[in-house]
Write a protein that holds these residues in place. Structure first.
Motif, short mmCIF file in Angstrom:
data_model
loop_
_atom_site.label_atom_id
_atom_site.label_comp_id
_atom_site.label_asym_id
_atom_site.label_seq_id
_atom_site.Cartn_x
_atom_site.Cartn_y
_atom_site.Cartn_z
N LEU A 104 0.95 11.96 -9.80
CA LEU A 104 -0.05 10.89 -9.90
C LEU A 104 -1.41 11.43 -10.35
CD1 LEU A 104 0.65 8.40 -6.97
CD2 LEU A 104 1.52 8.42 -9.28
N THR A 105 -1.72 12.65 -9.93
CA THR A 105 -2.98 13.27 -10.36
C THR A 105 -2.99 13.38 -11.88
OG1 THR A 105 -3.17 14.51 -8.32
CG2 THR A 105 -4.38 15.38 -10.19
N ASP A 106 -1.85 13.76 -12.39
CA ASP A 106 -1.68 13.84 -13.84
C ASP A 106 -1.89 12.47 -14.48
OD1 ASP A 106 -1.17 15.95 -15.43
OD2 ASP A 106 0.93 15.42 -15.79
N PHE B 211 0.86 -1.18 0.00
CA PHE B 211 0.00 0.00 0.00
C PHE B 211 0.90 1.23 0.00
CE2 PHE B 211 -1.74 -3.52 2.55
CZ PHE B 211 -2.68 -3.95 1.65
N HIS B 212 0.89 1.93 -1.09
CA HIS B 212 1.78 3.09 -1.22
C HIS B 212 1.02 4.36 -0.85
CE1 HIS B 212 5.20 1.13 -3.51
NE2 HIS B 212 4.33 0.16 -3.32
N TRP B 213 1.34 4.86 0.30
CA TRP B 213 0.69 6.06 0.84
C TRP B 213 1.48 7.26 0.33
CZ3 TRP B 213 0.13 6.74 6.88
CH2 TRP B 213 -0.58 7.92 7.14
N ILE B 214 0.84 8.07 -0.50
CA ILE B 214 1.55 9.17 -1.18
C ILE B 214 1.49 10.43 -0.32
CG2 ILE B 214 1.79 10.45 -3.36
CD1 ILE B 214 1.99 7.33 -3.62
N LYS B 215 2.59 10.70 0.35
CA LYS B 215 2.62 11.89 1.20
C LYS B 215 3.31 13.05 0.50
CE LYS B 215 2.13 10.00 5.79
NZ LYS B 215 2.61 10.10 7.16
N SER B 216 4.21 12.73 -0.40
CA SER B 216 4.94 13.79 -1.11
C SER B 216 3.99 14.55 -2.05
CB SER B 216 6.08 13.16 -1.91
OG SER B 216 6.28 13.83 -3.13
#
Ligand SMILES: Cc1cc2nc3c(=O)[nH]c(=O)nc-3n(C[C@H](O)[C@H](O)[C@H](O)COP(=O)(O)O)c2cc1C
Length: 242
Positions: A63-65, A51-56
């Motif tokens: 990733l939105t892109d 589970f990759h929790w994207i904090k950066s």
């Protein structure tokens, strides 16, 4: 009371694509939800997931892109990528094997423990092994075909079956996560609309790892659910075999 609480959670969980910009989601909500997600049922307890929790913020924007600018990612306060790790099968089989071995210690294993050791020591390699020539698949297909002629037999065969296996389990973890987010009073949206090649690269995933889904989390707004929840008639999808 428990079933009412569960109904509340089920009804609360809607896919929301427009999260309130003014409401943050505390890290401990994500932390608790991931702790619950790892308790999800999974094939042979192999736990071939990550589970990759994207904090950066920089990575989140990337990733939105790659989620094609979807509102569910763009407006999300937190983003978690659910990843399958079929490639870790040897490590996880070994982990399960060692758990049993440790419980046995110096004494003789009982029947159940022996079965457990065989399960992770012999059966898992049979099911998960892969080779470039496809010989493992051919072997599994042949064994399944021959054994299945006379009696019911577990039909493990090709690489597609292996991928289905890990994605099923990861999907269940994703569902636990989303139900937990709802129980915590927040909203989520699962996404499969993304550029998997770019997401894989951005996360630095190795060969054999695949993205199951990306989940955006925030405080949903009414506009984000795209209206009422609709389902085809119950009778159409529930087939009772009397
Ligand atoms: C595997 C999966 C992938 C999905 N991908 C997207 C997506 O890329 N974008 C999106 O807006 N919704 C996505 N959804 C949400 C579905 O559209 C949604 O679950 C469905 O319409 C039912 O609505 P509900 O979740 O509010 O009950 C996805 C759902 C699942 C389970």
């Amino acid at each position: 009371m428990q079933k009412e609480a569960f109904d509340w959670v089920i009804n609360r969980r809607r896919s929301n694509r427009s999260f309130d910009p003014a409401v943050a989601v505390p890290d401990d909500v994500i932390e608790r939800s991931l702790q619950r997600a790892v308790l999800s049922p999974n094939s042979s307890n192999m736990q071939l997931w990550e589970f990759h929790w994207i904090k950066s913020e920089a990575l989140k924007s990337k990733l939105t892109d790659y989620c094609l600018g979807q509102g569910a990612a763009r407006t999300a306060k937190q983003l978690v990528v659910f990843v399958t790790r079929q490639d870790l099968w040897q490590k996880r089989a070994r982990w399960n094997y060692d758990q049993i071995r440790q419980a046995i210690g110096d004494r003789e294993p009982n029947k159940m423990e022996k079965r457990g050791l065989d399960y992770y020591g012999k059966l898992m390699p049979l099911i998960y092994r892969k080779d470039w020539l496809g010989l493992a698949t051919l072997g599994r297909r042949t064994i399944s075909f021959i054994m299945g002629l006379r009696k019911p037999f577990y039909r493990a065969s090709g690489t597609a079956d292996q991928r289905i296996m890990v994605h099923k389990s990861c999907g269940l973890a994703a569902q636990t996560f989303m139900l937990s987010i709802a129980a915590e009073g927040y909203d989520s949206c699962p996404m499969e609309g993304f550029d998997r090649v770019r997401v894989r690269k951005a996360l630095g995933l190795p060969r054999g790892a695949e993205i199951n889904m990306i989940i955006g989390v925030g405080m949903g707004t009414p506009a984000g659910t795209w209206g009422e929840r609709k389902r085809v008639p119950f009778e159409e999808v529930v087939i009772t075999h009397n």
